[in-house]
Scaffold this motif. Sequence first.
Motif, PDB file in Angstrom:
ATOM      1  N   ASP A  66       0.805  -1.235   0.000  1.00 41.63           N
ATOM      2  CA  ASP A  66       0.000   0.000   0.000  1.00 41.63           C
ATOM      3  C   ASP A  66       0.835   1.282   0.000  1.00 41.63           C
ATOM      4  O   ASP A  66       0.326   2.350   0.326  1.00 41.63           O
ATOM      5  CB  ASP A  66      -0.995   0.019   1.172  1.00 41.63           C
ATOM      6  N   ILE A  67       2.107   1.198  -0.339  1.00 40.88           N
ATOM      7  CA  ILE A  67       2.978   2.369  -0.438  1.00 40.88           C
ATOM      8  C   ILE A  67       3.246   2.642  -1.919  1.00 40.88           C
ATOM      9  O   ILE A  67       3.680   1.745  -2.644  1.00 40.88           O
ATOM     10  CB  ILE A  67       4.338   2.141   0.263  1.00 40.88           C
ATOM     11  N   VAL A  68       3.003   3.872  -2.349  1.00 37.45           N
ATOM     12  CA  VAL A  68       3.326   4.270  -3.715  1.00 37.45           C
ATOM     13  C   VAL A  68       4.818   4.572  -3.781  1.00 37.45           C
ATOM     14  O   VAL A  68       5.341   5.333  -2.968  1.00 37.45           O
ATOM     15  CB  VAL A  68       2.513   5.515  -4.145  1.00 37.45           C
ATOM     16  N   ILE A  69       5.484   3.963  -4.742  1.00 36.91           N
ATOM     17  CA  ILE A  69       6.913   4.179  -4.923  1.00 36.91           C
ATOM     18  C   ILE A  69       7.142   4.609  -6.365  1.00 36.91           C
ATOM     19  O   ILE A  69       6.741   3.917  -7.302  1.00 36.91           O
ATOM     20  CB  ILE A  69       7.723   2.906  -4.628  1.00 36.91           C
ATOM     21  N   CYS A  70       7.770   5.760  -6.534  1.00 37.24           N
ATOM     22  CA  CYS A  70       8.118   6.281  -7.853  1.00 37.24           C
ATOM     23  C   CYS A  70       9.591   5.989  -8.087  1.00 37.24           C
ATOM     24  O   CYS A  70      10.432   6.385  -7.279  1.00 37.24           O
ATOM     25  CB  CYS A  70       7.866   7.780  -7.924  1.00 37.24           C
ATOM     26  N   ILE A  71       9.887   5.296  -9.178  1.00 41.74           N
ATOM     27  CA  ILE A  71      11.267   4.922  -9.476  1.00 41.74           C
ATOM     28  C   ILE A  71      11.792   5.803 -10.591  1.00 41.74           C
ATOM     29  O   ILE A  71      11.205   5.868 -11.678  1.00 41.74           O
ATOM     30  CB  ILE A  71      11.370   3.441  -9.906  1.00 41.74           C
ATOM     31  N   ASP A  72      12.889   6.473 -10.318  1.00 44.42           N
ATOM     32  CA  ASP A  72      13.571   7.292 -11.318  1.00 44.42           C
ATOM     33  C   ASP A  72      13.893   6.405 -12.523  1.00 44.42           C
ATOM     34  O   ASP A  72      14.447   5.313 -12.356  1.00 44.42           O
ATOM     35  CB  ASP A  72      14.847   7.844 -10.689  1.00 44.42           C
ATOM     36  N   PRO A  73      13.552   6.845 -13.735  1.00 47.02           N
ATOM     37  CA  PRO A  73      13.797   5.983 -14.899  1.00 47.02           C
ATOM     38  C   PRO A  73      15.256   5.585 -15.083  1.00 47.02           C
ATOM     39  O   PRO A  73      15.543   4.493 -15.584  1.00 47.02           O
ATOM     40  CB  PRO A  73      13.291   6.803 -16.086  1.00 47.02           C
ATOM     41  N   ALA A  74      16.187   6.428 -14.665  1.00 46.86           N
ATOM     42  CA  ALA A  74      17.613   6.099 -14.794  1.00 46.86           C
ATOM     43  C   ALA A  74      18.043   5.014 -13.807  1.00 46.86           C
ATOM     44  O   ALA A  74      19.102   4.418 -13.963  1.00 46.86           O
ATOM     45  CB  ALA A  74      18.455   7.351 -14.595  1.00 46.86           C
ATOM     46  N   ALA A  75      17.219   4.732 -12.799  1.00 43.72           N
ATOM     47  CA  ALA A  75      17.582   3.758 -11.770  1.00 43.72           C
ATOM     48  C   ALA A  75      16.947   2.388 -11.992  1.00 43.72           C
ATOM     49  O   ALA A  75      17.349   1.418 -11.345  1.00 43.72           O
ATOM     50  CB  ALA A  75      17.173   4.287 -10.401  1.00 43.72           C
ATOM     51  N   ILE A  76      15.988   2.301 -12.887  1.00 44.16           N
ATOM     52  CA  ILE A  76      15.224   1.058 -13.048  1.00 44.16           C
ATOM     53  C   ILE A  76      16.122  -0.147 -13.263  1.00 44.16           C
ATOM     54  O   ILE A  76      15.998  -1.155 -12.576  1.00 44.16           O
ATOM     55  CB  ILE A  76      14.186   1.197 -14.180  1.00 44.16           C
ATOM     56  N   MET A  77      17.049  -0.055 -14.198  1.00 48.43           N
ATOM     57  CA  MET A  77      17.871  -1.237 -14.511  1.00 48.43           C
ATOM     58  C   MET A  77      18.778  -1.655 -13.359  1.00 48.43           C
ATOM     59  O   MET A  77      19.214  -2.790 -13.294  1.00 48.43           O
ATOM     60  CB  MET A  77      18.692  -1.005 -15.775  1.00 48.43           C
ATOM     61  N   PHE A  78      19.041  -0.746 -12.420  1.00 51.86           N
ATOM     62  CA  PHE A  78      19.894  -1.072 -11.279  1.00 51.86           C
ATOM     63  C   PHE A  78      19.099  -1.644 -10.101  1.00 51.86           C
ATOM     64  O   PHE A  78      19.679  -2.198  -9.174  1.00 51.86           O
ATOM     65  CB  PHE A  78      20.654   0.158 -10.796  1.00 51.86           C
ATOM     66  N   LEU A  79      17.769  -1.488 -10.119  1.00 48.02           N
ATOM     67  CA  LEU A  79      16.944  -1.869  -8.973  1.00 48.02           C
ATOM     68  C   LEU A  79      16.120  -3.143  -9.172  1.00 48.02           C
ATOM     69  O   LEU A  79      15.554  -3.655  -8.207  1.00 48.02           O
ATOM     70  CB  LEU A  79      15.979  -0.729  -8.627  1.00 48.02           C
ATOM     71  N   ILE A  80      16.032  -3.664 -10.366  1.00 51.48           N
ATOM     72  CA  ILE A  80      15.145  -4.800 -10.639  1.00 51.48           C
ATOM     73  C   ILE A  80      15.416  -5.949  -9.662  1.00 51.48           C
ATOM     74  O   ILE A  80      16.538  -6.401  -9.508  1.00 51.48           O
ATOM     75  CB  ILE A  80      15.301  -5.288 -12.092  1.00 51.48           C
ATOM     76  N   GLY A  81      14.356  -6.361  -8.979  1.00 52.91           N
ATOM     77  CA  GLY A  81      14.455  -7.469  -8.035  1.00 52.91           C
ATOM     78  C   GLY A  81      14.906  -7.082  -6.642  1.00 52.91           C
ATOM     79  O   GLY A  81      15.097  -7.950  -5.787  1.00 52.91           O
ATOM     80  N   SER A  82      15.061  -5.789  -6.363  1.00 55.99           N
ATOM     81  CA  SER A  82      15.557  -5.343  -5.058  1.00 55.99           C
ATOM     82  C   SER A  82      14.463  -5.368  -3.993  1.00 55.99           C
ATOM     83  O   SER A  82      13.277  -5.287  -4.290  1.00 55.99           O
ATOM     84  CB  SER A  82      16.107  -3.917  -5.159  1.00 55.99           C
ATOM     85  N   GLU A  83      14.920  -5.457  -2.754  1.00 53.44           N
ATOM     86  CA  GLU A  83      14.015  -5.388  -1.607  1.00 53.44           C
ATOM     87  C   GLU A  83      14.534  -4.291  -0.675  1.00 53.44           C
ATOM     88  O   GLU A  83      15.717  -4.248  -0.345  1.00 53.44           O
ATOM     89  CB  GLU A  83      13.985  -6.716  -0.864  1.00 53.44           C
ATOM     90  N   MET A  84      13.628  -3.417  -0.254  1.00 55.04           N
ATOM     91  CA  MET A  84      13.980  -2.340   0.664  1.00 55.04           C
ATOM     92  C   MET A  84      13.505  -2.726   2.060  1.00 55.04           C
ATOM     93  O   MET A  84      12.355  -3.079   2.254  1.00 55.04           O
ATOM     94  CB  MET A  84      13.315  -1.037   0.222  1.00 55.04           C
ATOM     95  N   ASP A  85      14.421  -2.667   3.010  1.00 56.35           N
ATOM     96  CA  ASP A  85      14.128  -3.020   4.392  1.00 56.35           C
ATOM     97  C   ASP A  85      14.423  -1.809   5.269  1.00 56.35           C
ATOM     98  O   ASP A  85      15.074  -0.856   4.836  1.00 56.35           O
ATOM     99  CB  ASP A  85      15.008  -4.213   4.808  1.00 56.35           C
ATOM    100  N   TYR A  86      13.959  -1.838   6.502  1.00 56.40           N
ATOM    101  CA  TYR A  86      14.303  -0.812   7.483  1.00 56.40           C
ATOM    102  C   TYR A  86      14.894  -1.530   8.685  1.00 56.40           C
ATOM    103  O   TYR A  86      14.297  -2.471   9.210  1.00 56.40           O
ATOM    104  CB  TYR A  86      13.074  -0.008   7.904  1.00 56.40           C
ATOM    105  N   LYS A  87      16.088  -1.096   9.080  1.00 57.29           N
ATOM    106  CA  LYS A  87      16.772  -1.735  10.202  1.00 57.29           C
ATOM    107  C   LYS A  87      17.089  -0.719  11.280  1.00 57.29           C
ATOM    108  O   LYS A  87      17.525   0.392  10.986  1.00 57.29           O
ATOM    109  CB  LYS A  87      18.066  -2.392   9.721  1.00 57.29           C
ATOM    110  N   GLU A  88      16.882  -1.136  12.516  1.00 55.30           N
ATOM    111  CA  GLU A  88      17.273  -0.331  13.675  1.00 55.30           C
ATOM    112  C   GLU A  88      18.311  -1.126  14.439  1.00 55.30           C
ATOM    113  O   GLU A  88      18.064  -2.256  14.844  1.00 55.30           O
ATOM    114  CB  GLU A  88      16.077  -0.035  14.573  1.00 55.30           C
ATOM    115  N   GLU A  89      19.481  -0.511  14.606  1.00 52.15           N
ATOM    116  CA  GLU A  89      20.557  -1.133  15.363  1.00 52.15           C
ATOM    117  C   GLU A  89      20.927  -0.226  16.521  1.00 52.15           C
ATOM    118  O   GLU A  89      20.385   0.863  16.665  1.00 52.15           O
ATOM    119  CB  GLU A  89      21.737  -1.411  14.429  1.00 52.15           C
TER     120      GLU A  89
END
Length: 116
Positions: A66-89
């Motif tokens: 349910d989060i809208v994510i806009c991907i910069d067109p220049a970044a698409i080929m570098f991000l395919i298949g990526s997962e974004m996580d949030y970590k607290e250490e």
Amino acid sequence: MMNEIKPLLTLTDAAANRVKNLMNDANSEVIGLRIGIKTAGCSGMKYNVEYATEIKPFEEKIVSKDIVICIDPAAIMFLIGSEMDYKEEKFSSGFDFSNPNEIARCGCGESFTVAE
């Protein structure tokens, strides 16, 4: 046998929860996140995450948890298949990317390199 199409980018539950909290604290014009890549660091590239208030021309719009994510067109080929996580250490917190396209990261983890 058909090749499985990888999603451009997905969010973990932790990342989605953090983004929702950040968006609740932001002004009402925020529609989601914008993710791109910029040249930086000793390995060459760095993830750039910021609020999105509109979808710019040629950006790829995806929705994950349910989060809208806009991907910069220049970044698409570098991000395919990526997962974004949030970590607290203990001494740091932030978004972390698991990117199958990365072949190396600098020692501090600030920047990365992809296969050409």
